[in-house]
Design a protein around this motif. Structure first.
Motif, PDB file in Angstrom:
ATOM      1  N   ARG A   4      31.838 -24.811  -6.593  1.00  0.00           N
ATOM      2  CA  ARG A   4      30.517 -24.185  -6.683  1.00  0.00           C
ATOM      3  C   ARG A   4      30.653 -22.693  -6.968  1.00  0.00           C
ATOM      4  O   ARG A   4      29.902 -22.129  -7.765  1.00  0.00           O
ATOM      5  N   PHE A   5      31.627 -22.032  -6.354  1.00  0.00           N
ATOM      6  CA  PHE A   5      31.822 -20.611  -6.616  1.00  0.00           C
ATOM      7  C   PHE A   5      32.247 -20.378  -8.063  1.00  0.00           C
ATOM      8  O   PHE A   5      31.841 -19.398  -8.687  1.00  0.00           O
TER       9      PHE A   5
ATOM     10  N   ARG B 139      29.331 -20.539 -10.120  1.00  0.00           N
ATOM     11  CA  ARG B 139      28.440 -19.451  -9.741  1.00  0.00           C
ATOM     12  C   ARG B 139      27.001 -19.873  -9.418  1.00  0.00           C
ATOM     13  O   ARG B 139      26.065 -19.181  -9.757  1.00  0.00           O
TER      14      ARG B 139
ATOM     15  N   VAL C 234      23.863 -20.025  -7.018  1.00  0.00           N
ATOM     16  CA  VAL C 234      23.438 -19.239  -5.875  1.00  0.00           C
ATOM     17  C   VAL C 234      22.009 -19.648  -5.535  1.00  0.00           C
ATOM     18  O   VAL C 234      21.210 -19.948  -6.426  1.00  0.00           O
ATOM     19  N   ASP C 235      21.722 -19.693  -4.270  1.00  0.00           N
ATOM     20  CA  ASP C 235      20.394 -20.103  -3.836  1.00  0.00           C
ATOM     21  C   ASP C 235      19.451 -18.907  -3.936  1.00  0.00           C
ATOM     22  O   ASP C 235      19.535 -17.951  -3.175  1.00  0.00           O
ATOM     23  N   THR C 236      18.570 -18.964  -4.909  1.00  0.00           N
ATOM     24  CA  THR C 236      17.568 -17.913  -5.095  1.00  0.00           C
ATOM     25  C   THR C 236      16.170 -18.523  -5.102  1.00  0.00           C
ATOM     26  O   THR C 236      15.296 -18.092  -5.849  1.00  0.00           O
TER      27      THR C 236
ATOM     28  N   THR D  31      17.723 -15.479  -1.084  1.00  0.00           N
ATOM     29  CA  THR D  31      18.342 -14.464  -1.939  1.00  0.00           C
ATOM     30  C   THR D  31      18.968 -13.360  -1.104  1.00  0.00           C
ATOM     31  O   THR D  31      20.110 -12.951  -1.342  1.00  0.00           O
TER      32      THR D  31
ATOM     33  N   GLY E  62      21.943 -14.832   0.828  1.00  0.00           N
ATOM     34  CA  GLY E  62      23.060 -15.109  -0.063  1.00  0.00           C
ATOM     35  C   GLY E  62      23.755 -13.835  -0.502  1.00  0.00           C
ATOM     36  O   GLY E  62      24.986 -13.790  -0.591  1.00  0.00           O
TER      37      GLY E  62
ATOM     38  N   SER F 111      27.625 -13.065   0.693  1.00  0.00           N
ATOM     39  CA  SER F 111      28.666 -12.975  -0.333  1.00  0.00           C
ATOM     40  C   SER F 111      29.423 -11.659  -0.240  1.00  0.00           C
ATOM     41  O   SER F 111      30.666 -11.638  -0.297  1.00  0.00           O
TER      42      SER F 111
ATOM     43  N   ARG G  26      28.622 -14.266  -7.240  1.00  0.00           N
ATOM     44  CA  ARG G  26      27.451 -14.836  -6.572  1.00  0.00           C
ATOM     45  C   ARG G  26      26.482 -13.737  -6.150  1.00  0.00           C
ATOM     46  O   ARG G  26      25.262 -13.889  -6.271  1.00  0.00           O
TER      47      ARG G  26
ATOM     48  N   ASP H 207      24.576 -12.487  -9.076  1.00  0.00           N
ATOM     49  CA  ASP H 207      23.549 -13.434  -9.513  1.00  0.00           C
ATOM     50  C   ASP H 207      22.222 -13.251  -8.779  1.00  0.00           C
ATOM     51  O   ASP H 207      21.218 -13.847  -9.174  1.00  0.00           O
ATOM     52  N   THR H 208      22.196 -12.458  -7.733  1.00  0.00           N
ATOM     53  CA  THR H 208      20.923 -12.198  -7.048  1.00  0.00           C
ATOM     54  C   THR H 208      20.200 -10.997  -7.644  1.00  0.00           C
ATOM     55  O   THR H 208      19.107 -10.652  -7.179  1.00  0.00           O
TER      56      THR H 208
END
Length: 839
Positions: free
Chosen positions: A212-213, A216, A218-220, A226, A229, A233, A269, A272-273
Motif C-alpha cells: 500500500r505504501f 501511495r 492515503v485516506d483523504t 487527512t 494520516g 506519516s 503519503r 498526498d494530503t
C-alpha cells in the motif's frame, strides 16, 4: 385480501387467515429468527460467529480473535487461524470505515478492539444481555459500561437481526485506542499484540502495508482522516530517521537503505494530503517534501484540536447535505485548523475530486506561516494529558525541517557517502549566508562551472573539428554537443537538488533554470538527430543523392525535427508551470506577420512540395526551359537549379517553376521524325508514285520506325517544287540515338530519289547559260514500265499498302546498314510488329 371478504369464507379459512396475519405482525415486532440460531462448531470453515445477542457477539469476538492471535504468534498459516480471523471480522460492522475491504484495515481494527477490551473492565456474562433478554425487552443497542463501544442490532440488509459492533465504534477505534494505550493490561491479556502485528515484518498486515505504501494510497475521505494520516506519516518517518541517526554505526548498508525507502514511502503519503495542483510538475517532489516539513513544524507549535471535533466522513456527509440545499452543488466543504488560516478543503474537480486535502492556498503560504511562528516554542508535552477525551499525539518532530535543509537532500543522510564529508566540514563552511550554508553556495558555483567547462570542452574538441568532416559524420559529431550539454546540466541539477539539497527560492531558481536549459537543448538535439538521420539515409548507395526521394526525405526530416522540438518546448513549459496558451497564441500572431513578410519564401516552399509530389520533373531530367534544353541538377526547398546546354547554371524559384508549362523531354517514349521533301517540278507522276512507294517501304522496313503511324504523302505543290511529307515516330529517347537514326533515314531517302531519276528542288531562281541536262529518258521509261506492271496486276499501293504487303515489308532493311562500323544495333526498343505471326 380485504377484511370485508372474511364473511364469505368458511370458518377454517377464517382461522388460517387470522393466524397468518398474527404471525406476520409478530415477525415484524420481534428480533429476527437469526437470534435463535446457535453457533456451529468452530472447525467448520463455513460456520458464522454467534451474533444473536450482545453477549454472544462479544464472547465470539474474544474467542476467535484469541485463536487468530495465537496462530499469528506461532506464525501459523493454518486454516484454523484464518477462519478465526474471518469470524472475528464478521462481528464488526465496517460499513462506514474507509477501505473496509482491505486486510490491513480489518486486522488493525480487530487488534485495536482487542487491545481496548484487554484494558477495560467488562461486566460479568450474566450482566450482558443474551438472546432471551433480547427477545423479552426488544433490545437493539448495548454499550459497554463507561465506554463508547456499542453493539447494535442490524435493522436491514442480509444480516438483519444480528448484533455487531456498531459502524461508529469500528470507525473510531483508532481514537479510542490512542486514548487508552497507556493504560495497563488486565490479567490473561494478549499484551503487546498491536506492536507485534503493526511492526512485524512477516505478517499479512506488514505485507499489504508495504504494498500500500508503494502504491501511495492515503485516506483523504474526511478532514479527520487527512489530518491524522498526515501527522502519522510524518511522525513515523521522523521516528525511522531518528533511529538511524542514533544507531547508524551499528547498522548495515542494506538496513540503512531499507530505512530510507520506508521514510520515502511515508513522506509520499504525507505529500498526498497536500493539494499541489498549482505547483509545476517539475517542482512537485521538492516543494512537496519542504511543504510537509513546514506544515509539521507549524502544527507542532500549536495545540491540536479535540479529535472528535475534527469532521469525519459521517459529519462531512451530513453537513454537505445541509449546505448544498442552501448553496447548491457549487458548495465546497472546508475545515480550518483552529485559530489559523490552515485549511483542509474538498477537491471539486480533477483526478482527486471528492478528496479532502490541505488547500493549495495553504501550501502556497506555508513559508509565510512558518516565518511567523518559527520563534514560538514547540507544543509542551503536558498538553497531552489535558483531557482523557482529547487525543493529542505526543510525537513531535522537533528540528526536522532544519535537519533536512542542512544535510544532503535525502531523508536518511547516512544512506549517502556525501553526508560523511559534510559532517566533517569546518564550521566556517556550515555558516549560513542568505538562509543557506556556505558549502551549498560553493556547491552551486562548482556545478555552474562544471556545466560551462564541459560545454566549452565539447565545443572545442567536437563541434569545431566536425566542420572538416563530410556528411553524415559531420552531423553526427555535431549532435554530440547538445547531448554533452544535456548530460552535464542533468548531473549539475541532480547534484544541487539531491545531494547539496538546496531549498526554498534558491531551489526553485536552480531547478527552473536547469529545466529551461534542458528543454531548449533537448529541442536542439531532437532537430539535429532528425537531420543527421536523413543525411545518413540519403548518402546510402541505394538512394540517389540528389534524387526525388533524397529531397523529400530531407524536407520531411526537417519538418519532423521542428515538430519534435516544438512539442518538447511546449511540454517542458507546461511541466514548469508556464501557461503555454498565450505563448502559442503569440506564435500564431507572430507567425502570421512572418508569413505576410515572407510570403514569397512560403510560396517557394509550397512550389517545392508541388514539384516533389506531382513529379513533373526530377533530378537528371532533360527539359525545355524558355525554349532551351536544360538538365535538372537540384530541387531545393526554395529554388531549383538547372544546367543549360552552354553548361551554365540557371536558378529558378520554385513558385515560378511550379506555374510554368514544363516540357520534360526525358519522359518521351518515342521521337518524332517529320520532314518535307521538295522534288523538282519535272518529276513525272509515275516517278512520284515510285518514290512514294519506296519511301513507304523504307518506313515499314526500318526496325527503328514505328509502323503506326508512319505516313508518306504527296501533300501539294510549292512555288518551285512538288512536296512530299514524311511523318513517323522513331523508337528511341535520347538525342544521340535519334540523330543517328534520322541520319540513316535521310541517306536512304537520298538513294531512293537518286534511283528514281529525279532530284530535290532548290528554293532559288536559276539562269541557264548553257543547255540544261535533260531528264534521263531511259530511267524514266524503266520506272514508268514498272509502275504500269503494278497497275496491270492490281498491285498499285495507293492509297496504301495491302495488309499482306505490309507484313512482307516489316523490318526487311538492315540497320545499322551493311558495312557500318557499329557492331550491334543502337539502343532502343525494336519494332513491336516485327515478330507478329503472319495470317
Amino acid at each position: 385480501m380485504p377484511i370485508t371478504s372474511l364473511a364469505n369464507l368458511s370458518t377454517l379459512k377464517k382461522i388460517l387467515f387470522i393466524f397468518l396475519i398474527s404471525s406476520f405482525i409478530a415477525i415484524q415486532q420481534t428480533p429476527s429468527m437469526a437470534l435463535e440460531t446457535k453457533s456451529c462448531p468452530a472447525p467448520n470453515p463455513l460456520c458464522p460467529p454467534d451474533t444473536s445477542s450482545p453477549r454472544a457477539t462479544l464472547n465470539s469476538f474474544l474467542a476467535n480473535v484469541t485463536i487468530a492471535i495465537d496462530g499469528w504468534r506461532k506464525k501459523s498459516n493454518s486454516p484454523r487461524t484464518y477462519q478465526a480471523f474471518r469470524r472475528a471480522v464478521d462481528t464488526l460492522d465496517f460499513s462506514t470505515t474507509p477501505k473496509d475491504s482491505t486486510t490491513v484495515v480489518q486486522i488493525e481494527r480487530i487488534i485495536m478492539l482487542k487491545e481496548i477490551l484487554d484494558r477495560i473492565s467488562l461486566p460479568p456474562d450474566d450482566k450482558i444481555p443474551d438472546a432471551a433478554e433480547v427477545r423479552a425487552t426488544y433490545l437493539t443497542t448495548w454499550t459497554i459500561p463507561d465506554t463508547k463501544i456499542k453493539i447494535v442490532r442490524i435493522a436491514n440488509g442480509p444480516r438483519r437481526g444480528e448484533f455487531l459492533f456498531s459502524p461508529e465504534t469500528v470507525q473510531n477505534l483508532k481514537q479510542y485506542y490512542k486514548r487508552i494505550k497507556q493504560e495497563p493490561y488486565k490479567t490473561n491479556s494478549t499484551a503487546g499484540i498491536y506492536n507485534e502485528i503493526i511492526n512485524g515484518k512477516h505478517t499479512a498486515y506488514s505485507f499489504e502495508r508495504q504494498a500500500r505504501f508503494r502504491l501511495r494510497p492515503v485516506d483523504t475521505s474526511s478532514p479527520r482522516s487527512t489530518l491524522e494520516g498526515f501527522l502519522d506519516s510524518v511522525n513515523r518517518a521522523f521516528a525511522i530517521i531518528t533511529k538511524v541517526n542514533q544507531s547508524h554505526s551499528t547498522m548495515t548498508k542494506a538496513k540503512i537503505l531499507e530505512a530510507q525507502q520506508a521514510a520515502d514511502d511515508l513522506f509520499e503519503r504525507a505529500i498526498d494530503t497536500l493539494d499541489l495542483h498549482d505547483v509545476p510538475v517539475a517542482h512537485r517532489e521538492d516543494v512537496g517534501i519542504e511543504s510537509v516539513l513546514l506544515l509539521k513544524e507549524i502544527i507542532d507549535r500549536l495545540p491540536l484540536p479535540q479529535i472528535d471535533f475534527v469532521p469525519d466522513a459521517a459529519m462531512v456527509t451530513a453537513q454537505l447535505a445541509s449546505q448544498k440545499e442552501i448553496h447548491g452543488k457549487s458548495y465546497q466543504y472546508h475545515w480550518r485548523f483552529p485559530n489559523t488560516e490552515i485549511e483542509i478543503v474538498e477537491i471539486k474537480e480533477g483526478e482527486r475530486q471528492g478528496q479532502f486535502l490541505f488547500s493549495a492556498e495553504t501550501v502556497r503560504r506555508l513559508r509565510h506561516f512558518y516565518q511567523q511562528i518559527k520563534d514560538h516554542p514547540y507544543r509542551p508535552d503536558y498538553l497531552t494529558a489535558a483531557s482523557p477525551e482529547e487525543y493529542i499525539p505526543p510525537e513531535k518532530t522537533e528540528g526536522f525541517y532544519n535537519h533536512y535543509i542542512s544535510t544532503p537532500g535525502v531523508l536518511v543522510p547516512q544512506a549517502h557517502l556525501l553526508s560523511t564529508l559534510i559532517n566533517n566540514f569546518p564550521d566556517s563552511l556550515k555558516k549560513a549566508y542568505g538562509k543557506h550554508p556556505l558549502w551549498q553556495w560553493l556547491a552551486l558555483a562548482f556545478s555552474i562551472a562544471f556545466i560551462l567547462l564541459t560545454t566549452y570542452m565539447a565545443f572545442r574538441f567536437i563541434w569545431v573539428p566536425a566542420k572538416s568532416q563530410k556528411r553524415p559524420l559531420r552531423d553526427w559529431l555535431r549532435l554530440l554537443l547538445p547531448l554533452v550539454i544535456i548530460s552535464a546540466t542533468y548531473i549539475g541539477v541532480y547534484f544541487l537538488t539531491k545531494e547539496a539539497n538546496l531549498t526554498g527560492d534558491l531551489l526553485v531558481t536552480v531547478v527552473t533554470g536547469g529545466k529551461v536549459l534542458l528543454i531548449l537543448v533537448s529541442a536542439w538535439a531532437a532537430f539535429s538527430f532528425c537531420n543527421a538521420a536523413a543525411e545518413t539515409i540519403t548518402t546510402s548507395p541505394l538512394m540517389a543523392k540528389e534524387g526525388f526521394n533524397a529531397t523529400i526525405l530531407k524536407l520531411t526530416s526537417r519538418v519532423l525535427g521542428a515538430v519534435a522540438a516544438g512539442v518538447i518546448i511546449v511540454k517542458g513549459g507546461q511541466r514548469l508551470g508556464l501557461d503555454m496558451l498565450p505563448l502559442l497564441a503569440g506564435f500564431g500572431v507572430g507567425g502570421l506577420a512572418v508569413a505576410l513578410a515572407a510570403k514569397h519564401t512560403f510560396a517557394n516552399i509550397i512550389g517545392c512540395l508541388t514539384l516533389l509530389f506531382n513529379k513533373p520533373i526530377k533530378v537528371g531530367d532533360l527539359c525545355r526551359y524558355n525554349g532551351k534544353q536544360c538538365t535538372v541538377e537540384h530541387i531545393g526547398l526554395i529554388s531549383t537549379r538547372i544546367r543549360s546546354s552552354e553548361r551554365t547554371i540557371i536558378t529558378v524559384p520554385n513558385a515560378d517553376l511550379a506555374q510554368m508549362a514544363l516540357e520534360n523531354l526525358q519522359l518521351r517514349d518515342k521521337r518524332l521524325f517529320n520532314t518535307v521533301i521538295q522534288l523538282r517540278d519535272e518529276t513525272t507522276p509515275e516517278q512520284m508514285r515510285w518514290i512514294l512507294i519506296k519511301l513507304r517501304e523504307l518506313l515499314l522496313g526500318h526496325p527503328k520506325v514505328t509502323p503506326n503511324p508512319a505516313r508518306v504523302r504527296f501533300i501539294g505543290y510549292g512555288d518551285f517544287s512538288k512536296d512530299i511529307e514524311i511523318f513517323a515516330y522513331l523508337n528511341c529517347q535520347d538525342q544521340n540515338t535519334f540523330l543517328a537514326i534520322q541520319e540513316d533515314i535521310f541517306l536512304r531517302i537520298e538513294d531512293i530519289i537518286s534511283e528514281s531519276g529525279s532530284s530535290t528542288a532548290f528554293p532559288s531562281q536559276t539562269i541557264y547559260t548553257s543547255r540544261d541536262n535533260e531528264v534521263n529518258l531511259e530511267q524514266c521509261q524503266h520506272i514508268e514500265s514498272e509502275v504500269q506492271k503494278w497497275r496491270s496486276k492490281g498491285q498499285l499501293p495507293f492509297p496504301d499498302f495491302s495488309e499482306e504487303r505490309r507484313e512482307e515489308l516489316l523490318d526487311k532493311l538492315e540497320y545499322p546498314p551493311k558495312g557500318s562500323q557499329s557492331e550491334k544495333p543502337l539502343s532502343g526498343p525494336s519494332n513491336p510488329l516485327k515478330n507478329k505471326p503472319k495470317k
